[in-house]
Motif scaffolding. Sequence first.
Motif, PDB file in Angstrom:
ATOM      1  N   VAL A 271      -4.673  -4.782  -1.516  1.00 44.80           N
ATOM      2  CA  VAL A 271      -4.602  -3.595  -2.369  1.00 44.80           C
ATOM      3  C   VAL A 271      -5.853  -3.466  -3.230  1.00 44.80           C
ATOM      4  O   VAL A 271      -6.271  -2.357  -3.578  1.00 44.80           O
ATOM      5  CB  VAL A 271      -3.334  -3.622  -3.254  1.00 44.80           C
TER       6      VAL A 271
ATOM      7  N   PRO B 228       0.798  -1.233   0.000  1.00 46.96           N
ATOM      8  CA  PRO B 228       0.000   0.000   0.000  1.00 46.96           C
ATOM      9  C   PRO B 228       0.833   1.287   0.000  1.00 46.96           C
ATOM     10  O   PRO B 228       0.448   2.271  -0.644  1.00 46.96           O
ATOM     11  CB  PRO B 228      -0.836  -0.124   1.280  1.00 46.96           C
TER      12      PRO B 228
ATOM     13  N   TYR C 131      -4.917   4.442  -0.971  1.00 47.83           N
ATOM     14  CA  TYR C 131      -3.708   3.898  -0.364  1.00 47.83           C
ATOM     15  C   TYR C 131      -3.059   4.861   0.627  1.00 47.83           C
ATOM     16  O   TYR C 131      -2.471   4.434   1.622  1.00 47.83           O
ATOM     17  CB  TYR C 131      -2.700   3.531  -1.458  1.00 47.83           C
TER      18      TYR C 131
END
Length: 562
Positions: free
Chosen positions: A431, A163, A438
């Motif tokens: 993800v 991330p 993120y």
Amino acid sequence: MPAPMSQAPPRHPDEPEFPWRWLPVVAAVLFAGLALHAARVETPTVDEFAHVPAGLAYWEYGRFDLYARNPPLYKLAMAIPLRLAGARVPEPELPAFSGWGPWAYGADFQRANAERYLDLFWLARTLTVGMVLLAGACLYRWARQVFHPRAAAIATTLFFLNPVVLAHGHLATLDAACTVTVFATAFVLRWALVRRSLLLRRSLLRMAAVGSVWGVALLVKFTALLLAPAIVALVALHRWRDGRRGLAEAALVFGAALLVVNLGLGFQGSFEPLGGYQFVSNLGGGLQQLLPGAFPVPVPEVYLVGFDAQLRDTESGELGSYFLGRWSQGGHWIYPWLALAVKIPLPLLGLLVASPWFLRHRRLDRLELWHILAPLISLLFFLTFFNQLGIGIRYLLPAFPLLFLLVAGAWPGQRGWKLPAAFLVHAALLVGMVHPAYLAWFNPLAGGPQGGHRVLADSDLDWGQDLYRLPEALASLEVREPVYLLYFGHVHPSVYGIEYELVPDEPVEGVLAVSANYWLGAAYPATAPDGSLRRIRRGHLDWLRGHEPVLRAGSIWIFDTR
């Protein structure tokens, strides 16, 4: 005769290499797809707003003093696709080095290119995606040479599906470019020192190559200077091992880097006397007192002035640091470690913590290990104990490829796919579920994305990336009248058709959209409807503390006080 440095362990005769070779390729494609989509939708962040227009101004007017707190190379690179696309480049009007000059110029650029402003930033961001792909390629190559093809494939895949890497790997800032150039310097240094030659001439040529790559890194971001102790230490270690390498090779690395920096800035103001500068940092002032005033400074003037300004910020902080619910002028030495603990997925964090045990049992050649540890220690040491900014894990991003080299040591070469498959599936699912938010992601140690604001703020939480979410959020609440807005960023909300007034510093009835940083107490200028900057003090929203948001549009929280 010294023992040769370790090479990748032999592959098991029954284990096919082909699937592992293609795993990082699949991860790279997945990373590129996610990053390019995030780059398309997210609002340009605080630093992007100034970086990209500054790069265009460098090309158009030949001035490197606009936003000189960072070297110009990557800003120049990001501006190339915008120049090809015909972006309008207004002439800077304010003194280039004034505090908010780069952001004032960014506002001028936004007005000049209003009809395609977001499209232009997407073009700049695509270059950053390429930088991360290059860093992943170097990581795979290094890990494959030292460990095993499977270990290299897993570590590289986890790198692409991280991330933090995705958060900053799609933004038009300097962090990803700094990461790849710093890591490339360490990569080329290992190549130059490991590949011994009986011919001194060839050895010196390789060291000149190291200096050239380092020089490029120095033109991207001042963080690359932190590699200097690692370069000296590794050259010394190799000299101690084979008795041939010495000061000449280290001097050649530094000389080549210095030449590249001067060439990159056209020798503008190089070799000016030290006494003619007015330093603002403690280190700069100390060196000025220690050295004679006639000492010729062997770097361009704008480079030294920019470094001095950046150094002042790292010595004393900039606009304040948020740490575990409290604001302070300077950061805390434990900040980087806390950021790593709460911004890295827990399985990966476990591998990092256990990496010394794995590396010990791998019996890795000591020099191979030091080629990983020396730059990593140098980066983390200075970024931990000599950095008072404390405003984002992004400052640690140059260390990430080296951290993933340590992770590669956790995967031995024998067969078995269940455990690595579990790690890789977790990374891919994570993800995918987080996308594209993120920047504001936190692991469960911080309470997840919903609780991260209790631990960290600024670019770890709210960097102005979520303004694009606000129109849809307001529509879902059926809000039709202009709202009160306090947005932590510089992109004018009118780009998204948002009509607003600034949230006042006293109670008001209505629908309020407030960036998380401001709700937490950040003191930072806000963009007023007329485009001017309004100062927001630390206690501006104290009256709103007792209210809970009715909706969160990413890092922008919506309150209804009616």
